[in-house]
Design a protein around this motif. Structure first.
Motif, PDB file in Angstrom:
ATOM      1  N   GLU A 138       0.878  -1.271   0.016  1.00 41.01           N
ATOM      2  CA  GLU A 138       0.164  -0.062   0.052  1.00 41.01           C
ATOM      3  C   GLU A 138       0.783   1.385   0.172  1.00 41.01           C
ATOM      4  OE1 GLU A 138      -2.882  -0.149   3.156  1.00 41.01           O
ATOM      5  OE2 GLU A 138      -3.913   1.751   2.602  1.00 41.01           O
ATOM      6  N   LEU A 139       2.015   1.108   0.719  1.00 39.19           N
ATOM      7  CA  LEU A 139       2.971   2.412   1.006  1.00 39.19           C
ATOM      8  C   LEU A 139       3.568   2.520  -0.508  1.00 39.19           C
ATOM      9  CD1 LEU A 139       4.416   1.645   4.324  1.00 39.19           C
ATOM     10  CD2 LEU A 139       3.095   3.583   3.706  1.00 39.19           C
ATOM     11  N   GLU A 140       4.020   1.541  -1.264  1.00 35.08           N
ATOM     12  CA  GLU A 140       4.613   1.397  -2.380  1.00 35.08           C
ATOM     13  C   GLU A 140       3.703   2.329  -3.387  1.00 35.08           C
ATOM     14  OE1 GLU A 140       7.445   0.433  -3.577  1.00 35.08           O
ATOM     15  OE2 GLU A 140       7.303  -0.336  -5.562  1.00 35.08           O
ATOM     16  N   ASP A 141       2.424   1.712  -3.404  1.00 37.73           N
ATOM     17  CA  ASP A 141       1.365   2.412  -4.418  1.00 37.73           C
ATOM     18  C   ASP A 141       1.181   3.855  -3.914  1.00 37.73           C
ATOM     19  OD1 ASP A 141       0.092   0.907  -6.077  1.00 37.73           O
ATOM     20  OD2 ASP A 141      -1.781   1.304  -5.102  1.00 37.73           O
ATOM     21  N   LYS A 142       0.794   4.220  -2.760  1.00 38.21           N
ATOM     22  CA  LYS A 142       0.278   5.301  -2.426  1.00 38.21           C
ATOM     23  C   LYS A 142       1.310   6.454  -1.789  1.00 38.21           C
ATOM     24  CE  LYS A 142      -3.139   4.105   0.250  1.00 38.21           C
ATOM     25  NZ  LYS A 142      -4.751   4.192   0.647  1.00 38.21           N
ATOM     26  N   GLY A 143       2.692   5.766  -1.537  1.00 37.19           N
ATOM     27  CA  GLY A 143       3.623   6.946  -0.844  1.00 37.19           C
ATOM     28  C   GLY A 143       3.393   7.040   0.459  1.00 37.19           C
ATOM     29  N   TYR A 144       4.137   7.990   1.078  1.00 33.58           N
ATOM     30  CA  TYR A 144       3.821   8.204   2.640  1.00 33.58           C
ATOM     31  C   TYR A 144       2.928   9.369   2.970  1.00 33.58           C
ATOM     32  CZ  TYR A 144       7.576   5.055   3.472  1.00 33.58           C
ATOM     33  OH  TYR A 144       8.326   3.800   3.728  1.00 33.58           O
ATOM     34  N   ASP A 145       2.637  10.078   1.811  1.00 34.18           N
ATOM     35  CA  ASP A 145       1.750  11.303   2.084  1.00 34.18           C
ATOM     36  C   ASP A 145       0.574  11.088   3.060  1.00 34.18           C
ATOM     37  OD1 ASP A 145       3.388  12.830   0.926  1.00 34.18           O
ATOM     38  OD2 ASP A 145       2.619  13.407  -0.859  1.00 34.18           O
ATOM     39  N   TRP A 146      -0.116   9.973   2.737  1.00 37.01           N
ATOM     40  CA  TRP A 146      -1.612   9.569   3.227  1.00 37.01           C
ATOM     41  C   TRP A 146      -1.293   9.346   4.802  1.00 37.01           C
ATOM     42  CZ3 TRP A 146      -2.787   4.686   5.148  1.00 37.01           C
ATOM     43  CH2 TRP A 146      -1.870   3.594   4.790  1.00 37.01           C
ATOM     44  N   ILE A 147      -0.151   8.637   5.036  1.00 36.93           N
ATOM     45  CA  ILE A 147       0.196   8.575   6.516  1.00 36.93           C
ATOM     46  C   ILE A 147       0.269   9.671   7.116  1.00 36.93           C
ATOM     47  CG2 ILE A 147       1.869   7.504   7.952  1.00 36.93           C
ATOM     48  CD1 ILE A 147       0.909   5.278   6.705  1.00 36.93           C
ATOM     49  N   LYS A 148       1.110  10.761   6.563  1.00 37.72           N
ATOM     50  CA  LYS A 148       1.377  11.802   6.982  1.00 37.72           C
ATOM     51  C   LYS A 148       0.114  12.738   7.290  1.00 37.72           C
ATOM     52  CE  LYS A 148       5.885  12.371   4.931  1.00 37.72           C
ATOM     53  NZ  LYS A 148       6.576  13.336   4.053  1.00 37.72           N
ATOM     54  N   ASP A 149      -0.974  12.677   6.482  1.00 36.57           N
ATOM     55  CA  ASP A 149      -2.128  13.388   6.711  1.00 36.57           C
ATOM     56  C   ASP A 149      -2.841  12.584   7.791  1.00 36.57           C
ATOM     57  OD1 ASP A 149      -1.581  14.670   4.493  1.00 36.57           O
ATOM     58  OD2 ASP A 149      -2.549  13.651   2.928  1.00 36.57           O
ATOM     59  N   GLU A 150      -3.126  11.365   7.680  1.00 36.10           N
ATOM     60  CA  GLU A 150      -3.514  10.386   8.964  1.00 36.10           C
ATOM     61  C   GLU A 150      -2.946  10.991  10.404  1.00 36.10           C
ATOM     62  OE1 GLU A 150      -4.617   6.139   7.233  1.00 36.10           O
ATOM     63  OE2 GLU A 150      -4.189   6.626   9.152  1.00 36.10           O
ATOM     64  N   VAL A 151      -1.692  10.884  10.300  1.00 32.64           N
ATOM     65  CA  VAL A 151      -1.159  11.467  11.695  1.00 32.64           C
ATOM     66  C   VAL A 151      -1.450  13.162  11.851  1.00 32.64           C
ATOM     67  CG1 VAL A 151       1.100  11.761  12.904  1.00 32.64           C
ATOM     68  CG2 VAL A 151       0.783  10.051  11.313  1.00 32.64           C
ATOM     69  N   GLY A 152      -1.480  13.751  10.735  1.00 30.75           N
ATOM     70  CA  GLY A 152      -1.772  15.183  11.058  1.00 30.75           C
ATOM     71  C   GLY A 152      -3.166  15.272  11.754  1.00 30.75           C
ATOM     72  N   SER A 153      -4.135  14.545  11.234  1.00 31.51           N
ATOM     73  CA  SER A 153      -5.491  14.724  11.529  1.00 31.51           C
ATOM     74  C   SER A 153      -5.569  14.333  12.866  1.00 31.51           C
ATOM     75  CB  SER A 153      -6.482  14.033  10.459  1.00 31.51           C
ATOM     76  OG  SER A 153      -6.130  12.465  10.720  1.00 31.51           O
ATOM     77  N   LEU A 154      -4.600  13.481  13.566  1.00 30.34           N
ATOM     78  CA  LEU A 154      -4.873  12.927  14.824  1.00 30.34           C
ATOM     79  C   LEU A 154      -4.377  14.029  15.705  1.00 30.34           C
ATOM     80  CD1 LEU A 154      -3.517   9.378  14.678  1.00 30.34           C
ATOM     81  CD2 LEU A 154      -6.118   9.889  14.892  1.00 30.34           C
ATOM     82  N   VAL A 155      -3.335  14.738  15.385  1.00 28.81           N
ATOM     83  CA  VAL A 155      -2.621  15.560  16.145  1.00 28.81           C
ATOM     84  C   VAL A 155      -3.766  16.898  16.350  1.00 28.81           C
ATOM     85  CG1 VAL A 155      -0.649  16.987  16.895  1.00 28.81           C
ATOM     86  CG2 VAL A 155      -0.528  14.827  15.945  1.00 28.81           C
TER      87      VAL A 155
END
Ligand SMILES: Nc1ncnc2c1ncn2[C@@H]1O[C@H](COP(=O)(O)OP(=O)(O)O)[C@@H](O)[C@H]1O
Ligand SMILES: [Mg+2]
Lengths: 252, 442
Positions: A235-252
């Motif tokens: 999934e990371l290969e496919d979508k890169g890390y940005d979505w993770i960053k966004d997820e984390v960002g929305s948590l904080v």
């Protein structure tokens, strides 16, 4: 085998690890992924005992022992091995003599007699085949003038010789062409047993095609922000890390 | 350069001592050798000994150290060394020419020359003067006039014993010549002045190993001069293994003259001594000389080791290569001063110099200074000096493989010294050095 709880570490007042939790059991392969600068090498270094880092909170239990209490060489003797992201060159130190010293000091720790020259050579020969490393490389000074790929291969060769319980491979795939990657992965797989474990640090999923992880963790800003199985790597290969960053960002 | 000297107490004391020394010489005080001695004494009288203001002795206050540790009125060169005690200092290799001096005196009983006399003459300096007066005086006189270190003058004034070595032209001396200087400090404080002269004939080849030891815990003072003539097309090497106790005071002057197409290697290896000053001067007097100067000092405690070297390129197309390495522990102090002179006629000179040091503590100190003076225009010269600590990355790498901090340190320091050690040709010397270094580093 390894339990990391709420691990915090800093270097020169920069907080790098901000609460790592991780449990590794014998026989498992864990992949730690994450963008550059997220703290992967820091985690690997802290586990191996690099003194530049200051652990400010948390604990690390390895085989029932407080790992953070041990000197780097004691950790190695207990069975922790770090394949460095950037192995240092050591001119004037012969690769073979160095390894012999390491093997025998580890054996001494375990209450075993030192290996004599013949048995040591036999061990070396056997492991050389495993990672297809050339004799000529070992007759040189440790890592001196080695290409990036040769250095990485030498790390895995040392791992094969020292036979650790827990191997941490820090970006062992970077700088390897596809053939070398296959050889290194093959070596790691052959060393895999039910009673040892591997942590593979990488930020590409390429290596994970060859070393199949049981768990994949994403490290970001000094925390494991997501864990899953090998499909997470894809999934990371496919979508890169940005979505993770966004997820984390929305948590904080 | 004329040293700006302080009239130290010690210099005038030495003048008194000279009068006593002269009386002991009896009938020999009229010889041409003694004239040279007296001239040297005159130099001492007018110049004194160098004080801390002297540029050449700025970092090494030898006078003060001698004054503090050596009472010249209370010197004793008596020795009670037993045979087995002497043997304990000899190397494992017995397949060598051996010559032993105890508190400066030639010990015939322990000396053994196995190379044929047609190839090699080895004698005590005093005996050499009896047997080969012209040859000795030619070099002896010549040297004293040319060379200006004040301590060399003191040695000349008091010179009597030492090693005389003469290698016949065209002869290759396979067996090394081992010269052992042993200080026995159990009967008192020994003070002596070894005077060596090595004449290496044309097209010949020889290897000379000097080692210095101490017995007992009292101080000693050794002021040595060695002169070496390396004739046309000759090859050789000269090792100094300084293994004295940490109460030993040493000042050592070595002057080497190289002639056309000669090749020579010097090793100055210091593992002991309280205060050691080595002056090594190499004159490349003809074209096509090659000279390698290796140094290693591995010192601890309060040891102070000073290496001053001069390589003088006088004629064209010679090559000099100098590598000095230091490992300093505790409160040890090192000094390196390397001068390279390239005279106007010395075109196409190739000169290389390097001095590298590792300080193991914050209290260890090193003063390193290269000094190049070049009057020719077509030359290749390079030099570099570094002083640093052990590399943390390398330490961590080794330890992360299960190697103890202590072993890792030893491995890295051994590797650091490798450029010098690996050039040592004799297996038994290399092994001996490895052993010393191993002991020292563990
Ligand atoms: N010696 C150091 N001094 C200050 N910051 C450092 C040092 N080493 C690493 N860092 C910082 O720590 C963070 C994590 O680095 P690292 O663990 O190497 O990340 P990764 O391996 O995930 O790329 C980065 O922001 C990096 O700049
Ligand atoms: Mg990294």
């Amino acid at each position: 085998m390894l339990t990391i709880k709420n691990l915090h570490a800093q270097i020169e007042d920069n907080q790098i690890l901000r609460g790592i939790n991780l449990e590794v059991k014998p026989g498992e392969v864990h992949a730690i992924m994450g963008p550059n600068g997220s703290g992967k090498s820091t985690l690997a270094s802290v586990l191996a005992g690099r003194e530049d880092y200051e652990v400010t909170d948390g604990e690390v239990i390895f085989e029932g022992k407080d790992l953070l209490d041990l000197a780097p060489e004691e950790r190695a003797r207990e069975g922790v091995f770090l394949a460095f992201q950037y192995p240092v060159e050591i001119p004037g130190v012969s690769s073979t003599n160095f390894l012999k010293t390491a093997v025998n000091q580890i054996r001494e720790h375990k209450g075993l007699d030192p290996l004599d020259a013949v048995s040591f050579l036999k061990l070396i020969k056997e492991k050389m085949k495993l990672v297809e490393i050339d004799q000529s490389l070992l007759s040189r000074s440790l890592n001196e003038g080695f290409s990036g790929g040769e250095k990485k291969r030498n790390e895995i060769f040392q791992m094969a010789v020292l036979d650790p319980k827990l191997a941490i491979l820090d970006e062992t795939d970077s700088g390897l062409d596809i053939d070398a990657l296959r050889i290194v992965a093959n070596g790691v797989n052959q060393l895999k047993r039910a009673d040892n474990a591997v942590i593979v640090v990488t930020h590409y999923q390429r290596l994970l095609d060859y070393i199949i992880p049981d768990f994949v963790h994403v490290l970001y800003q000094g925390r494991i922000v997501k864990s899953g199985d090998k499909s997470l790597a894809l999934e990371l290969e496919d979508k890169g890390y940005d979505w993770i960053k966004d997820e984390v960002g929305s948590l904080v | 350069m004329k040293p700006k000297a302080v009239k130290a107490d010690i210099a005038s004391k030495l003048v008194d001592k000279f009068n006593e020394f002269e009386k002991e010489l009896n009938g020999h005080s009229k010889s041409p050798m003694h004239t040279v001695r007296k001239n040297a004494l005159e130099e001492l009288k007018s110049n004194g000994l160098p004080g801390p203001k002297d540029e050449e002795y700025k970092y090494t206050n030898l006078v003060k150290s001698i004054e503090k540790h050596i009472d010249l009125d209370n010197v004793s060169n008596d020795s009670s060394l037993s045979d087995s005690e002497v043997e304990s200092f000899l190397f494992d290799n017995e397949d060598a020419n051996i010559i032993v001096f105890i508190n400066g005196l030639y010990a015939a009983r322990h000396s053994k020359i196995i190379s044929p006399v047609s190839d090699l003459v080895v004698l005590d300096f005093e005996e050499a003067f009896m047997q080969h007066p012209e040859e000795v005086i030619a070099h002896f006189g010549n040297y004293a006039a040319k060379y200006k270190d004040p301590y060399a003058s003191v040695n000349t004034a008091f010179s009597k014993n030492g090693a005389f070595i003469k290698v016949s032209p065209g002869k290759v001396i396979e067996k090394p010549i081992m010269i052992h200087f042993i200080s026995d400090t159990r009967q008192g404080i020994p003070v002596y002045y070894p005077r060596n002269l090595f004449i290496i004939g044309e097209r010949s080849e020889v290897n000379i190993v000097e080692s210095f030891h101490t017995f007992g815990d009292q101080p000693s003072l050794v002021n040595q001069v060695t002169e070496i003539v390396v004739s046309k097309e000759a090859k050789g090497s000269y090792y100094k293994l300084q293994l004295e106790s940490d109460n030993a005071q040493r000042v050592d002057n070595t002057q080497i003259h190289q002639r056309k197409d000669s090749v020579f290697n010097t090793y100055t290896l210091t593992f002991g001594g309280a205060m050691v000053r080595n002056n090594l001067n190499i004159a490349l007097e003809d074209p096509h000389c090659e000279t390698h100067m290796y140094g290693l000092y591995l010192i601890k405690g309060n040891a102070h080791v000073d290496n001053h070297t001069v390589v003088d390129h006088i004629m064209p197309e010679s090559f000099s290569n100098e590598i000095y390495k230091g490992i300093l522990d505790d409160k040890a102090t090192g000094v390196f001063n390397g001068k390279i002179f390239v005279r106007q006629d010395a075109q196409k000179t190739n000169a290389f110099q390097s001095n590298k040091n590792i300080l193991l503590t914050d209290d260890a100190k090193m003063n390193s200074k290269p000094q190049l003076e070049i009057w020719a225009d077509d030359v290749k010269c390079s030099h570099g000096c570094t002083t640093g600590q052990l590399d943390d990355e390398q330490m961590f790498y080794l330890r992360s493989r299960g190697i103890s901090a202590e072993s890792a340190r030893a491995i890295l320091l051994h590797a650091f010294a490798a450029d010098v050690l690996e050039t040592v040709k004799f297996e038994f010397i290399r092994e001996h050095l490895d052993r010393i270094i191993h002991e020292r580093l563990h």
